[in-house]
Design a protein around this motif. Structure first.
Motif, mmCIF file in Angstrom:
data_model
loop_
_atom_site.group_PDB
_atom_site.id
_atom_site.type_symbol
_atom_site.label_atom_id
_atom_site.label_comp_id
_atom_site.label_asym_id
_atom_site.label_seq_id
_atom_site.Cartn_x
_atom_site.Cartn_y
_atom_site.Cartn_z
ATOM 1 N N ASP A 61 -13.023 10.186 -42.251
ATOM 2 C CA ASP A 61 -13.588 9.842 -40.953
ATOM 3 C C ASP A 61 -12.891 10.587 -39.822
ATOM 4 N N LEU A 62 -11.559 10.650 -39.899
ATOM 5 C CA LEU A 62 -10.804 11.325 -38.840
ATOM 6 C C LEU A 62 -11.111 12.812 -38.792
ATOM 7 N N THR A 63 -11.217 13.436 -39.965
ATOM 8 C CA THR A 63 -11.517 14.872 -39.992
ATOM 9 C C THR A 63 -12.913 15.131 -39.440
ATOM 10 N N GLN A 64 -13.885 14.341 -39.890
ATOM 11 C CA GLN A 64 -15.236 14.486 -39.370
ATOM 12 C C GLN A 64 -15.258 14.217 -37.868
ATOM 13 N N GLY A 65 -14.583 13.150 -37.457
ATOM 14 C CA GLY A 65 -14.582 12.787 -36.048
ATOM 15 C C GLY A 65 -13.930 13.832 -35.173
ATOM 16 N N PHE A 66 -12.846 14.423 -35.670
ATOM 17 C CA PHE A 66 -12.155 15.449 -34.887
ATOM 18 C C PHE A 66 -13.050 16.643 -34.628
ATOM 19 N N PHE A 67 -13.697 17.151 -35.677
ATOM 20 C CA PHE A 67 -14.556 18.319 -35.486
ATOM 21 C C PHE A 67 -15.815 17.948 -34.698
ATOM 22 N N ALA A 68 -16.299 16.720 -34.881
ATOM 23 C CA ALA A 68 -17.453 16.285 -34.089
ATOM 24 C C ALA A 68 -17.092 16.265 -32.607
ATOM 25 N N ARG A 69 -15.870 15.841 -32.293
ATOM 26 C CA ARG A 69 -15.453 15.804 -30.891
ATOM 27 C C ARG A 69 -15.342 17.214 -30.329
ATOM 28 N N LEU A 70 -14.833 18.139 -31.132
ATOM 29 C CA LEU A 70 -14.779 19.529 -30.669
ATOM 30 C C LEU A 70 -16.165 20.014 -30.276
ATOM 31 N N LEU A 71 -17.167 19.603 -31.073
ATOM 32 C CA LEU A 71 -18.547 19.994 -30.786
ATOM 33 C C LEU A 71 -19.068 19.299 -29.539
ATOM 34 N N GLU A 72 -18.854 17.984 -29.480
ATOM 35 C CA GLU A 72 -19.402 17.208 -28.373
ATOM 36 C C GLU A 72 -18.861 17.654 -27.023
ATOM 37 N N ARG A 73 -17.544 17.894 -26.979
ATOM 38 C CA ARG A 73 -16.915 18.255 -25.718
ATOM 39 C C ARG A 73 -16.809 19.756 -25.507
ATOM 40 N N ASN A 74 -17.211 20.512 -26.543
ATOM 41 C CA ASN A 74 -17.108 21.978 -26.496
ATOM 42 C C ASN A 74 -15.693 22.407 -26.122
ATOM 43 N N ASP A 75 -14.687 21.759 -26.750
ATOM 44 C CA ASP A 75 -13.295 22.073 -26.464
ATOM 45 C C ASP A 75 -12.940 23.518 -26.789
ATOM 46 N N LEU A 76 -13.664 24.108 -27.745
ATOM 47 C CA LEU A 76 -13.353 25.480 -28.126
ATOM 48 C C LEU A 76 -13.567 26.448 -26.963
ATOM 49 N N ALA A 77 -14.467 26.109 -26.048
ATOM 50 C CA ALA A 77 -14.710 26.967 -24.891
ATOM 51 C C ALA A 77 -13.504 26.990 -23.962
#
Length: 255
Positions: free
Chosen positions: A61-77
């Motif tokens: 859950d944590l791994t899925q949630g972490f990458f989902a958050r990266l997507l939702e917030r577009n932290d990679l940008a």
């Protein structure tokens, strides 16, 4: 142990280059870059969370949630390559996420559009259970950070071997690769050249030449894989040193 040789003439796209494209997830290039980054990093992140004490289901859950958050917030940008290695930036984000949103992570959606592409929960746990109990020379277990670094280095080696296997298969030399690949990593007992020659129907000298060529290609391919994970060509040597420390479980290489 990672190989060392002169840098290749052509360096593939770096992780930071992928990050830049992944920061534009609405474009085809951005989606492909994001998928590549997930493929590169989902298991090291999962193993890190598990080593920090999370049971398998929570770690999933944590791994899925972490990458989902990266997507939702577009932290990679907002990721800044001036901060150093991408994997170090990423694990700092993971630590923050796990420390501050562990309860929230349990409620993250594990399917649909928010699911991490390429993440196989069952396979992740099988890989984690197969990990040996690594220890430092002083007898201490690896920290979660050191395991993350080591797993990343091992994944680079595994991808290098996969690239080589594909190359040899495409050139009709699959049997040669299978017979000689154990010499690259030291994980298998080396068969005498005479024994390999007899099995392959080659001369001993031909086997020695094939071994040398395989090792040279392994060195070049590994460096190309390493080059994908750094911002600049001149960072490759430093990264190779860091990976060697990671494979040895050096505690000074945790961050």
């Amino acid at each position: 142990m990672p190989p060392s040789s002169d840098p290749p003439r052509r360096f593939p796209e770096t992780s930071w280059g992928l990050v830049g494209k992944a920061g534009e997830p609405l474009t085809p290039e951005g989606r492909q870059a994001l998928a590549t980054l997930c493929e590169l990093y989902w298991y090291p992140v999962y193993a890190f969370v598990r080593r920090r004490g999370a049971p398998a289901e929570e770690a999933q859950d944590l791994t899925q949630g972490f990458f989902a958050r990266l997507l939702e917030r577009n932290d990679l940008a907002m990721a800044d390559q001036n901060r150093g290695r991408f994997r170090s930036w990423l694990i700092a984000c993971v630590k923050h996420y796990v420390a501050n949103e562990r309860e929230r992570a349990r409620a993250q959606k594990r399917g649909g559009d928010g699911a991490l592409r390429g993440f196989d929960a069952e396979r992740a746990e099988q890989r984690y259970q197969a990990e040996p109990v690594h220890a430092h020379a002083a007898g201490h277990l690896l920290t979660p950070e050191a395991l993350y670094q080591r797993r990343f280095a091992m994944d680079l080696i595994e991808r290098t071997l996969t690239v080589l296997q594909d190359h040899y298969a495409q050139t009709g030399q699959a049997r040669v690769f299978e017979a000689l690949k154990g010499r690259l990593t030291g994980e298998e007992e080396e068969r005498p050249h005479k024994e390999v020659a007899a099995a392959l129907g080659m001369s001993v000298e031909a086997v020695k030449t094939a071994t040398s060529r395989l090792y040279d290609r392994y060195q070049r391919t590994f460096r190309e894989e390493v080059a994908r994970t750094v911002a600049r060509v001149e960072d490759v040597e430093d990264e190779l040193r860091s990976l060697r420390l990671a494979l040895r479980g050096d505690p000074s290489n945790d961050g």
